[in-house]
Design an enzyme around this catalytic site. Structure first.
Site, PDB file in Angstrom:
ATOM      1  N   CYS A  27      13.535   7.329   3.498  1.00  0.00           N
ATOM      2  CA  CYS A  27      13.260   7.837   5.089  1.00  0.00           C
ATOM      3  C   CYS A  27      14.901   8.782   5.284  1.00  0.00           C
ATOM      4  O   CYS A  27      14.332   9.073   6.541  1.00  0.00           O
ATOM      5  CB  CYS A  27      13.652   6.287   5.343  1.00  0.00           C
ATOM      6  SG  CYS A  27      14.479   4.967   5.237  1.00  0.00           S
TER       7      CYS A  27
ATOM      8  N   GLU B 289       9.739   1.789  10.815  1.00  0.00           N
ATOM      9  CA  GLU B 289      10.597   2.096  10.558  1.00  0.00           C
ATOM     10  C   GLU B 289      10.143   3.513  10.484  1.00  0.00           C
ATOM     11  O   GLU B 289       9.604   3.969   9.085  1.00  0.00           O
ATOM     12  CB  GLU B 289      11.109   2.150   8.631  1.00  0.00           C
ATOM     13  CG  GLU B 289      12.452   2.740   8.729  1.00  0.00           C
ATOM     14  CD  GLU B 289      13.069   2.494   7.814  1.00  0.00           C
ATOM     15  OE1 GLU B 289      13.912   3.407   7.232  1.00  0.00           O
ATOM     16  OE2 GLU B 289      13.569   1.566   7.525  1.00  0.00           O
TER      17      GLU B 289
ATOM     18  N   LYS C 239       0.972  -1.105  -0.245  1.00  0.00           N
ATOM     19  CA  LYS C 239      -0.058  -0.170  -0.132  1.00  0.00           C
ATOM     20  C   LYS C 239       0.777   0.920  -0.019  1.00  0.00           C
ATOM     21  O   LYS C 239       1.935   1.440   0.713  1.00  0.00           O
ATOM     22  CB  LYS C 239      -0.769   0.102   0.930  1.00  0.00           C
ATOM     23  CG  LYS C 239      -1.514   1.574   1.674  1.00  0.00           C
ATOM     24  CD  LYS C 239      -1.973   1.882   1.082  1.00  0.00           C
ATOM     25  CE  LYS C 239      -3.151   3.074   1.266  1.00  0.00           C
ATOM     26  NZ  LYS C 239      -2.562   4.313   0.884  1.00  0.00           N
TER      27      LYS C 239
ATOM     28  N   SER D 231       5.217   7.743   9.095  1.00  0.00           N
ATOM     29  CA  SER D 231       5.369   8.415  10.808  1.00  0.00           C
ATOM     30  C   SER D 231       5.281   7.386  12.488  1.00  0.00           C
ATOM     31  O   SER D 231       4.855   6.728  11.755  1.00  0.00           O
ATOM     32  CB  SER D 231       4.256   9.488  10.807  1.00  0.00           C
ATOM     33  OG  SER D 231       2.964   8.482  11.296  1.00  0.00           O
TER      34      SER D 231
END
Length: 155
Positions: free
Chosen positions: A139, A105, A30, A84
């Site tokens: 990230c 993460e 997703k 988040s």
């Protein structure tokens, strides 16, 4: 397994080892709602190389509904998430009810520090790469900037 990722390169990087080893891992990915096109193109590439049906599936739609399905459906035995801390907490809470494994993460506030003795041209070039690599969906994308007063206006 369900993967909730901001940019498809993270999911691609993490799934390549399993598919390369011939594992029959079925993966539902997703992408972030704001960046679905990269994931759609990746899904087309997966289709073009003729992986067995179901090895990679792209799921698009409201994140809360999809996350709930991944959390509550017993066929989904693990969830990985990059994003988040706020959403990570919700996933932890939901997974705890099922004792469903998670790989998270979270956070990610990669700083750029520009000191007094910095080569400004190199700093700008490096910052642009750090900020916009993979269309900023990484990230480790730079998001916090602290600059010496010497360079504030030029940087």
């Amino acid at each position: 397994m369900a993967r909730l990722v901001p940019g498809i390169f993270l999911g691609a990087r993490r799934s390549k080892n399993r598919t390369g080893l011939g594992c029959r891992l079925h993966s539902h990915s997703k992408p972030a709602s704001k960046t679905p096109l990269c994931a759609s193109l990746f899904a087309e590439c997966v289709d073009a190389v003729k992986l067995p049906k179901g090895v990679f599936q792209l799921v698009a739609g409201p994140a809360s509904e999809i996350g709930k399905e991944f959390l509550e459906n017993p066929l989904c035995r693990k969830i990985t998430f990059t994003g988040s801390t706020e959403v990570g907490k919700k996933l932890i809470e939901g997974a705890a009810k099922q004792v469903k494994p998670l790989s998270l993460e979270l956070g990610g506030h990669a700083p750029v520090l520009v000191f007094e003795d910095t080569d400004l041209e190199n700093a700008v070039e490096g910052t642009m790469l750090a900020k916009f690599r993979n269309t900023g969906q990484s990230c480790i994308a730079a998001i916090a900037f602290t600059c010496s007063a010497r360079f504030t206006k030029r940087f």
